[in-house]
Design an enzyme around this catalytic site. Structure first.
Site, PDB file in Angstrom:
ATOM      1  N   ASP A   8       0.751  -1.072   0.041  1.00  0.00           N
ATOM      2  CA  ASP A   8       0.012  -0.025   0.026  1.00  0.00           C
ATOM      3  C   ASP A   8       0.934   1.227   0.164  1.00  0.00           C
ATOM      4  OD1 ASP A   8      -2.671   1.136   0.234  1.00  0.00           O
ATOM      5  OD2 ASP A   8      -1.858   2.143   2.034  1.00  0.00           O
ATOM      6  N   GLU A  10       0.952   5.990   0.298  1.00  0.00           N
ATOM      7  CA  GLU A  10       0.198   7.053   0.754  1.00  0.00           C
ATOM      8  C   GLU A  10       0.924   8.089  -0.192  1.00  0.00           C
ATOM      9  OE1 GLU A  10      -2.340   7.179   2.373  1.00  0.00           O
ATOM     10  OE2 GLU A  10      -2.489   5.517   3.269  1.00  0.00           O
ATOM     11  N   HIS A  58      -4.347  10.965   5.423  1.00  0.00           N
ATOM     12  CA  HIS A  58      -3.033  10.196   6.072  1.00  0.00           C
ATOM     13  C   HIS A  58      -2.600  10.968   7.157  1.00  0.00           C
ATOM     14  CE1 HIS A  58      -0.580  13.129   3.895  1.00  0.00           C
ATOM     15  NE2 HIS A  58      -0.922  12.486   2.558  1.00  0.00           N
ATOM     16  N   HIS A 153      -5.269   6.651   7.566  1.00  0.00           N
ATOM     17  CA  HIS A 153      -4.943   5.857   6.578  1.00  0.00           C
ATOM     18  C   HIS A 153      -3.377   5.774   6.697  1.00  0.00           C
ATOM     19  CE1 HIS A 153      -8.202   5.173   3.479  1.00  0.00           C
ATOM     20  NE2 HIS A 153      -8.661   6.015   4.462  1.00  0.00           N
ATOM     21  N   ASP A 158      -2.450  -0.451   6.653  1.00  0.00           N
ATOM     22  CA  ASP A 158      -3.424  -0.882   5.628  1.00  0.00           C
ATOM     23  C   ASP A 158      -3.023  -1.901   4.776  1.00  0.00           C
ATOM     24  OD1 ASP A 158      -4.682   1.498   6.293  1.00  0.00           O
ATOM     25  OD2 ASP A 158      -4.750   2.526   4.249  1.00  0.00           O
TER      26      ASP A 158
END
Length: 238
Positions: A8, A10, A58, A153, A158
């Site tokens: 994942d 960001e 985030h 997040h 995640d």
């Protein structure tokens, strides 16, 4: 041995083509569908500020990222970690777009050239649960994955949640893993023959509660497979 990486990212915003960059990468390793603890978690200095809407998602401040390495400085570490693995991503097109852009900026080929394959859990979920919400949070709730710690997040958190979701989405494969483990445990061991002819084993019948619990597990596996389980096709289980 099957190596999978749940990944994942960001980012500073939503568009890699318009200059947005990756600011965090979280990767969780699975070997034969089991967590190994060999994770990769990096923050990057993107040389630009995050959009206000992205910050709300985030919570990673521009100030925090100023002393972090740039993606180009650790790109070889990232590639070596991911090399040859099946990479599992939720909404893969988004992350792949950013990863391809970061690699291109360092003069390297596209992301897929470094790995074995990409599995998109969003596409899987849409096939299994058509017409329903299939965000990571929605899948956690539907599949009983605890995401209570997910206030903002974060790439590593995640990725860890997605690994759990992926195992639930593909839980019909667990029987194959049991067989694989039995084969692996036998390697290198000296086996001694035991005469079991005189051994009498008691027969313990399942209680009504145990039978109901068993039927519920079968129903969950059948649902997760989209009604494609063998016993359903044979009609051996109601």
């Amino acid at each position: 041995m099957s190596r999978q990486i749940v990944l994942d990212t960001e980012t500073t915003g939503l568009s890699a083509d318009n200059g947005d960059r990756i600011i965090e990468l979280g990767c969780v390793e699975l070997l034969n569908r089991r967590l190994t603890g060999n994770n990769l978690h990096l923050f990057f200095n993107p040389d630009r500020d995050s959009h206000e809407d992205a910050l709300k998602v985030h919570g990673i401040s521009n100030e925090f990222l100023k002393d972090k390495p740039r993606f180009a400085e650790v790109v070889e570490r990232v590639i070596e970690y991911l090399r040859g693995a099946e990479v599992i991503i939720h909404n893969a097109a988004f992350d792949l777009g950013f990863l391809d852009k970061e690699l291109a900026l360092t003069g390297r080929p596209a992301f897929r050239t470094h790995i074995a394959s990409v599995t998109d859990t969003l596409a899987m979920a849409r096939e299994m649960y058509p017409g329903k919400r299939n965000s990571l949070d929605a899948l956690c709730e539907r599949l009983g994955v605890n995401n209570s710690g997910r206030i903002l997040h974060g790439a590593l958190l995640d990725a860890e949640l997605l690994a759990d979701v992926y195992i639930h989405l593909t839980r019909g494969q667990d029987a194959l893993l049991i067989a694989d483990d039995a084969q692996e445990s036998a390697h290198g061991l000296k086996l001694t023959a035991i005469d079991l002819r005189a051994l009498v084993l008691p027969v313990v019948h399942a209680s009504a509660q145990e039978q109901a619990a068993h039927a519920e597990v079968l129903a969950q596996i059948d649902k997760a497979s989209g009604g494609k389980t063998i016993w359903r096709s044979l009609g051996s289980v109601p």
